[in-house]
Design an enzyme around this catalytic site. Structure first.
Site, short mmCIF file in Angstrom:
data_model
loop_
_atom_site.label_atom_id
_atom_site.label_comp_id
_atom_site.label_asym_id
_atom_site.label_seq_id
_atom_site.Cartn_x
_atom_site.Cartn_y
_atom_site.Cartn_z
N TRP A 35 -12.10 12.34 7.96
CA TRP A 35 -10.71 11.93 8.20
C TRP A 35 -10.47 10.51 7.72
CZ3 TRP A 35 -8.26 8.06 11.00
CH2 TRP A 35 -6.85 8.17 11.00
N ARG B 93 0.86 -1.19 0.00
CA ARG B 93 0.00 0.00 0.00
C ARG B 93 0.89 1.23 0.00
NH1 ARG B 93 -4.11 2.34 4.65
NH2 ARG B 93 -2.18 3.31 5.34
O1 EZ4 Z 1 -7.38 4.29 9.62
O2 EZ4 Z 1 -7.63 1.24 11.44
O3 EZ4 Z 1 -6.80 0.61 5.79
N1 EZ4 Z 1 -6.54 0.89 6.91
C1 EZ4 Z 1 -7.00 1.96 7.56
C2 EZ4 Z 1 -6.61 2.09 9.01
C3 EZ4 Z 1 -7.62 2.92 9.80
C4 EZ4 Z 1 -7.48 2.62 11.26
C5 EZ4 Z 1 -8.50 3.37 12.09
O4 EZ4 Z 1 -8.53 2.84 13.38
O5 EZ4 Z 1 -7.68 2.77 6.98
O6 EZ4 Z 1 -5.32 2.64 9.10
CO CO Z 2 -8.44 1.92 5.15
#
Ligand code: EZ4
Ligand code: CO
Length: 412
Positions: free
Chosen positions: A412, A147
């Protein structure tokens, strides 16, 4: 076989985790993960104040019946707190049933459909150079799918980019992105979708030029775009052949994905904040996504997620189970048994836990050469060391939030 004891254990080895431990009159124990990042104590209370009294003396073998009882008898259905609590009970009961059978859980789910579980890791960097270092370091650890998250010029802090990477003395050290902050109130990050949309395709172009066409690359949009912005990004990223674009819109409005889908062939993944099959109803039936991102922990456990994935399978939609560090080793192990057994497996997110977490949760699962495996221990293969857990009391922690340049709160 009756449930004799039910304990809710809150511990914070590297971060907060909520674990349910069930003990039967035969002396078998089962664990379930109930961690809800930034709202941990609400699930702990839901379990200890409202669910534990219902579990004592129930038949530990009746998993489906217990699931339906907890879901329907509360009257107030769905939601992250309820579904994380039900998930914890469900996984603990599957753990017990598999131990009673003397088999690793995946055998009870139909047996292995593959030899190993392809995992993807989180590479990130505030700059392209730092991102390249992070991708290389993940490849050295064995990851075969990556990723990619990166800084955006003009923005100070951004989702998915490890802040400590650039700190003096951190060069070459392992780091991971951990969004929940343990100090004080939620931290404020800044956001500008237009700047992000301009920058991100240039990053993927650079990554493809450096690492070649074969490496599977993923990206998380983290709910920030409108449908038309998401469509634009999906289209702009097509030349870089992403494995998936995740959470391109907030997706409470499932129909929004129709618009995105009309415009782009970039594969779409969604669902880490979903709790039940109802959140996916339109998305799956109309084939608006390619991957189901739910966590076992937040979607009612093995019992519910297996049903969602079987529904998805009819539409050639695959799994991409959520696996950040806020899923405990118990939740991760449960996901791995499901991953191994289902036919429509896609990929598994895997961020390694810290040393204290690994000492608190003894695990049989392995990560070798880019592939995870749940191991052959009866049950889910995780045991909690309660003495270790007792060393780390809960610490208040919050996820960050976003504001735009004019002060407006943004997703967010
Ligand atoms: O932001 O698990 O794909 N993974 C994510 C994570 C989430 C967190 C929030 O608790 O988007 O990093
Ligand atoms: Co995510």
């Amino acid at each position: 076989m009756k449930i004799e004891r039910a304990e809710v254990i809150v511990t914070s080895p590297d971060r907060n985790f909520v674990t349910l431990k069930l003990t039967t009159d035969d002396g078998l124990t089962g664990l379930g993960d109930a961690t809800l990042n930034g709202r941990e104590l609400s699930v702990a209370s839901y379990l200890s104040d409202h669910v534990v009294p219902l579990l004592i003396n129930r038949d530990a073998h009746r998993i489906e019946d217990t699931w339906q009882f907890l879901y329907r008898s509360a009257y107030w259905r769905r939601g992250p707190v309820t579904m994380a609590a039900i998930a914890a009970v469900d996984v603990a009961l599957w753990d017990i049933k598999a131990k009673a059978a003397g088999l690793p859980l995946y055998q009870l789910l139909g047996g292995a459909s593959r030899n190993g579980i392809l995992a993807y890791g989180h590479a990130s960097g505030p700059t392209t150079e730092a991102l390249f270092d992070s991708i290389r370091s993940h490849q050295e650890q064995g990851y075969r799918a990556i990723r990619v998250q990166t800084g955006v010029p003009g923005l100070k802090a951004i989702y998915g980019v490890a802040a400590n990477q650039t700190a003096a003395g951190n060069k070459g050290k392992r780091y991971d992105y951990e969004p929940a902050q343990r100090s004080g109130l939620p931290t404020e990050e800044d956001w500008d979708t237009r700047a992000y949309l301009r920058h991100l395709p240039t990053v993927f172009e650079a990554v493809r030029n450096e690492f070649g066409p074969e490496l599977p690359l993923l990206h998380d949009g983290h709910h920030r775009m409108t449908p038309i912005q998401a469509a634009k990004l999906g289209k702009a990223l097509e030349p870089y052949d992403l494995f998936w674009l995740e959470d391109c819109t907030p997706a409470e409005n499932q129909e929004a994905l129709r618009l995105v889908r009309q415009h782009t062939t970039t594969p779409l993944a969604i669902g880490e904040i979903f709790n039940t099959v109802w959140d996916y109803q339109t998305l799956i039936r109309e084939q608006l996504i390619d991957y189901v991102r739910s966590a076992v922990t937040h979607t009612g456990g093995i019992t519910q997620l297996k049903k969602i994935l079987e529904f998805a399978a009819q539409y050639q939609i695959k799994s991409g189970i959520h696996g950040p560090t806020d899923i405990s080793p118990v939740g991760m192990a449960a996901a791995l048994h499901l991953d191994l057994a289902i036919h429509n497996f896609g990929i598994q997110e895997y961020m390694k836990h810290g040393e204290k977490t690994n000492a608190t949760f003894k695990q049989s699962f392995t990560f070798d050469d880019g592939y995870l495996h749940p191991g052959e221990q009866p049950g889910i293969g995780v045991e909690l060391d309660v003495d270790e857990a007792g060393k780390y009391p809960y610490q208040m922690a919050y996820l960050p939030f976003n504001r735009l340049a004019d002060g407006t709160v943004h997703d967010w």
